[in-house]
Motif scaffolding. Structure first.
Motif, PDB file in Angstrom:
ATOM      1  N   CYS A   1       0.811  -1.218   0.000  1.00 26.74           N
ATOM      2  CA  CYS A   1       0.000   0.000   0.000  1.00 26.74           C
ATOM      3  C   CYS A   1       0.847   1.272   0.000  1.00 26.74           C
ATOM      4  O   CYS A   1       0.311   2.371  -0.098  1.00 26.74           O
ATOM      5  CB  CYS A   1      -0.955  -0.007   1.195  1.00 26.74           C
ATOM      6  SG  CYS A   1      -2.320  -1.179   0.989  1.00 26.74           S
ATOM      7  N   GLY A   2       2.157   1.128   0.084  1.00 29.47           N
ATOM      8  CA  GLY A   2       3.042   2.281   0.003  1.00 29.47           C
ATOM      9  C   GLY A   2       3.217   2.720  -1.443  1.00 29.47           C
ATOM     10  O   GLY A   2       2.647   2.142  -2.372  1.00 29.47           O
ATOM     11  N   GLU A   3       4.021   3.718  -1.641  1.00 31.33           N
ATOM     12  CA  GLU A   3       4.238   4.283  -2.978  1.00 31.33           C
ATOM     13  C   GLU A   3       5.378   3.604  -3.740  1.00 31.33           C
ATOM     14  O   GLU A   3       5.582   3.884  -4.912  1.00 31.33           O
ATOM     15  CB  GLU A   3       4.539   5.786  -2.865  1.00 31.33           C
ATOM     16  CG  GLU A   3       3.422   6.576  -2.214  1.00 31.33           C
ATOM     17  CD  GLU A   3       2.117   6.501  -2.989  1.00 31.33           C
ATOM     18  OE1 GLU A   3       2.167   6.573  -4.239  1.00 31.33           O
ATOM     19  OE2 GLU A   3       1.059   6.347  -2.352  1.00 31.33           O
ATOM     20  N   GLU A   4       6.126   2.721  -3.104  1.00 30.31           N
ATOM     21  CA  GLU A   4       7.359   2.192  -3.681  1.00 30.31           C
ATOM     22  C   GLU A   4       7.188   1.192  -4.815  1.00 30.31           C
ATOM     23  O   GLU A   4       8.086   0.986  -5.594  1.00 30.31           O
ATOM     24  CB  GLU A   4       8.230   1.564  -2.579  1.00 30.31           C
ATOM     25  CG  GLU A   4       8.779   2.570  -1.605  1.00 30.31           C
ATOM     26  CD  GLU A   4       7.750   3.046  -0.589  1.00 30.31           C
ATOM     27  OE1 GLU A   4       6.708   2.355  -0.389  1.00 30.31           O
ATOM     28  OE2 GLU A   4       7.961   4.109  -0.005  1.00 30.31           O
ATOM     29  N   ARG A   5       6.062   0.497  -4.896  1.00 30.76           N
ATOM     30  CA  ARG A   5       5.826  -0.547  -5.901  1.00 30.76           C
ATOM     31  C   ARG A   5       6.970  -1.557  -5.902  1.00 30.76           C
ATOM     32  O   ARG A   5       7.762  -1.651  -6.824  1.00 30.76           O
ATOM     33  CB  ARG A   5       5.614   0.040  -7.298  1.00 30.76           C
ATOM     34  CG  ARG A   5       4.377   0.852  -7.445  1.00 30.76           C
ATOM     35  CD  ARG A   5       3.138  -0.028  -7.177  1.00 30.76           C
ATOM     36  NE  ARG A   5       1.944   0.783  -7.048  1.00 30.76           N
ATOM     37  CZ  ARG A   5       1.332   1.026  -5.889  1.00 30.76           C
ATOM     38  NH1 ARG A   5       1.783   0.519  -4.776  1.00 30.76           N
ATOM     39  NH2 ARG A   5       0.266   1.752  -5.834  1.00 30.76           N
TER      40      ARG A   5
ATOM     41  N   ARG B   1      -6.460  -1.691   0.172  1.00 28.99           N
ATOM     42  CA  ARG B   1      -6.220  -0.436   0.920  1.00 28.99           C
ATOM     43  C   ARG B   1      -7.167  -0.334   2.118  1.00 28.99           C
ATOM     44  O   ARG B   1      -6.770   0.096   3.203  1.00 28.99           O
ATOM     45  CB  ARG B   1      -6.372   0.770   0.011  1.00 28.99           C
ATOM     46  CG  ARG B   1      -5.240   0.905  -0.984  1.00 28.99           C
ATOM     47  CD  ARG B   1      -5.296   2.254  -1.716  1.00 28.99           C
ATOM     48  NE  ARG B   1      -4.276   2.326  -2.726  1.00 28.99           N
ATOM     49  CZ  ARG B   1      -2.989   2.592  -2.508  1.00 28.99           C
ATOM     50  NH1 ARG B   1      -2.567   2.792  -1.283  1.00 28.99           N
ATOM     51  NH2 ARG B   1      -2.133   2.648  -3.516  1.00 28.99           N
TER      52      ARG B   1
END
Length: 152
Positions: free
Chosen positions: A59-63, A114
């Motif tokens: 759910c973070g932005e890092e993918r 999410r």
């Protein structure tokens, strides 16, 4: 500040042993008791700490790729695959082709994932507050700082 809880009945006599002065043992015991408490909270969502950790990173932005998840969480790649399989079956994550390397898969959350993460994060927060109740806010911050220093 809340006083430290008493040790489990019958174990008080072990508090003076050499082992209780070993940082590696204390970290392992704290991790074990903390994970157990978090798992009890997460059970109402049919999750465990390992699922929560993968979901939080997804759910973070890092993918992140499966390999990166494995390395960061210090879990065998086969364990990551099993966790992702479960989360994917639940509709919480999707494996997508990594635009940086088409041979790899990045893990992306779904809207349901999410939502599940938000619920799980709240439960982990309750568990963390209970587990760290003997510590003041300043001590909690210092503990987090020291653990990050040791972990990374």
């Amino acid at each position: 500040m809340t006083p430290s809880p008493d040790p489990p009945a019958g174990l008080e006599r072990l508090l003076g042993t050499d082992l209780t002065a070993e940082p590696v043992f204390l970290m392992a015991r704290a991790a074990s008791t903390g994970s157990s408490a978090a798992n009890k909270q997460l059970a109402e969502l049919d999750l465990k700490v390992r699922h929560y950790s993968v979901l939080a990173l997804a759910c973070g932005e890092e993918r992140l790729t499966q390999r990166e998840l494995s390395q960061f969480l210090v879990l065998d790649p086969s364990q990551i695959v099993a966790i992702l399989d479960e989360l994917e079956r639940r509709g919480a994550v999707e494996r997508r082709t990594d635009p940086r390397d088409r041979r790899s898969k990045v893990i992306a959350p779904t809207p349901a994932g999410r939502n599940l993460y938000a619920q799980a994060k709240a439960l982990v927060g309750v568990s963390t507050s209970e587990s760290l109740s003997p510590l003041s806010d300043e001590e909690r911050q210092e503990l987090s700082r020291l653990l990050r220093k040791v972990a990374f």
